[in-house]
Design a protein around this motif. Structure first.
Motif, mmCIF file in Angstrom:
data_model
loop_
_atom_site.group_PDB
_atom_site.id
_atom_site.type_symbol
_atom_site.label_atom_id
_atom_site.label_comp_id
_atom_site.label_asym_id
_atom_site.label_seq_id
_atom_site.Cartn_x
_atom_site.Cartn_y
_atom_site.Cartn_z
ATOM 1 N N UNK A 121 0.826 -1.195 0.034
ATOM 2 C CA UNK A 121 0.110 -0.009 -0.043
ATOM 3 C C UNK A 121 0.708 1.272 0.067
ATOM 4 N N UNK A 122 0.394 2.457 -0.738
ATOM 5 C CA UNK A 122 1.161 3.581 -0.945
ATOM 6 C C UNK A 122 0.433 4.746 -0.530
ATOM 7 N N UNK A 123 1.337 5.632 -0.288
ATOM 8 C CA UNK A 123 0.753 7.268 0.089
ATOM 9 C C UNK A 123 1.371 8.254 -0.827
ATOM 10 N N UNK A 124 0.606 9.252 -0.955
ATOM 11 C CA UNK A 124 1.328 10.392 -1.821
ATOM 12 C C UNK A 124 0.524 11.065 -2.550
ATOM 13 N N UNK A 125 -0.691 10.561 -3.179
ATOM 14 C CA UNK A 125 -1.488 11.375 -4.139
ATOM 15 C C UNK A 125 -0.826 11.191 -5.608
ATOM 16 N N UNK A 126 -1.828 11.807 -6.508
ATOM 17 C CA UNK A 126 -1.422 11.609 -8.100
ATOM 18 C C UNK A 126 -0.255 12.272 -8.427
ATOM 19 N N UNK A 127 0.107 13.457 -8.025
ATOM 20 C CA UNK A 127 0.991 14.081 -8.550
ATOM 21 C C UNK A 127 2.569 13.443 -8.108
#
Length: 308
Positions: free
Chosen positions: A126-132
């Motif tokens: 699983x990841x985090x950070x958003x589209x940009x």
């Protein structure tokens, strides 16, 4: 090693939504990418980005070294791999499935057991950070998987992550850490909304208040990031959607279930979950998660209810 791995590494990205498409675009800069989504609009955007798309998830996954899944929940995970899409039967022995979504430990461990019977490993990532940040390869990725599986997924993980943390060799460890992460993120968003709504009700200048808070001990990433976006709710329709409110309805539900499974009280997380549930009930499920401030601020709540 699959047949395609003898040449250029091939990854199938299934789910070309807000996160899936920028991840696919990033991966296509170095790897062969096969893309699929049930939305023709998303497929068109992917083709515009130079990604080869396919008519079904099975076709996209056929012969791939890795399949990256960007699904909404455990039900979609089950459906894509073993349900109507039935992607699992197209995977060669030695391939890896990389799950980037937050679905909870239960669905992931069950899925890993079924894939293992086919000679396929699941990398819980699983990841985090958003589209940009996804498009720039600047994501935080937390991984739970055996080392051999992680190594086969490395071409994908290294392109997407600026911070890659292996938290354990068990599938489910990644989900467990992401659950803890989402507990904090959900609480921080709810707290930011509560603080800014109180500041406004007390007659303080909203922008100056936010600047002062983020400069001191009360500051947090979510206050600085979502706080700016919350202020946009006072000026019109609110911030553009970067992370939907109903994602936190899902994730805080996962937090609650995980806490109950280990008999741990999480009263602050439970209170934050109620705010997101109220936002969903007000019709804000598809709005940016910063719109949770509309649940608390009287003038914004009235406007949201009128729109609903």
């Amino acid at each position: 090693m699959t047949e395609s791995a003898q040449g250029r590494y091939t990854v199938a990205v299934l789910g070309l939504g807000a996160m899936g498409l920028p991840m696919a675009t990033r991966l296509a800069s170095r790897l062969t990418v096969h893309g699929f989504d049930i939305s023709e609009d998303r497929l068109s955007l992917a083709r515009d980005a130079g990604i080869e798309t396919f008519g079904s998830a099975q076709e996209a996954a056929r012969g791939a070294d890795a399949v990256l899944l960007a699904v909404r929940n455990g039900a979609q995970l089950e459906d894509v791999l073993f349900g109507e899409a039935d992607v699992a039967r197209e995977l060669a022995r030695g391939a890896v499935v990389i799950l980037t979504s937050t679905v909870g430990t239960g669905p992931v461990t069950a899925t890993a057991e079924r894939l293992a019977e086919l000679g396929v490993d699941l990398v819980d990532a699983p990841l985090s950070g958003g589209p940009v940040r996804a498009g720039n390869g600047d994501l935080l990725v937390v991984v739970g998987a055996p080392e051999s599986a992680i190594e086969r997924a490395r071409p994908v993980l290294d392109l997407l992550a600026s911070t890659l943390t292996v938290v354990g060799d068990r599938v489910g460890d990644g989900q467990a850490l992401k659950t803890v992460n989402q507990l904090l993120c959900g609480i921080h968003i709810a707290a930011a909304a509560e603080a800014l709504a109180l500041a406004d009700a007390m007659g303080l200048d909203r922008a100056r208040t936010l600047d002062a808070l983020t400069a001191g001990a009360a500051g947090s990433f979510m206050l600085g990031d979502r706080g700016r976006r919350m202020l946009e709710a006072y000026d019109g329709e609110g911030a553009p959607v970067l992370s939907r409110l109903d994602i936190f309805v899902k994730d805080m539900g996962i937090v609650g279930r995980a806490a109950r499974d280990v008999a741990l009280a999480t009263p602050v997380a439970a209170a934050a979950e109620q705010l997101f549930l109220l936002g969903q009930a007000m019709g804000l499920e598809a709005a940016d998660d910063s719109s949770v401030i509309r649940v608390l601020a009287p003038e914004l709540r009235s406007a949201a209810l009128a729109e609903g």
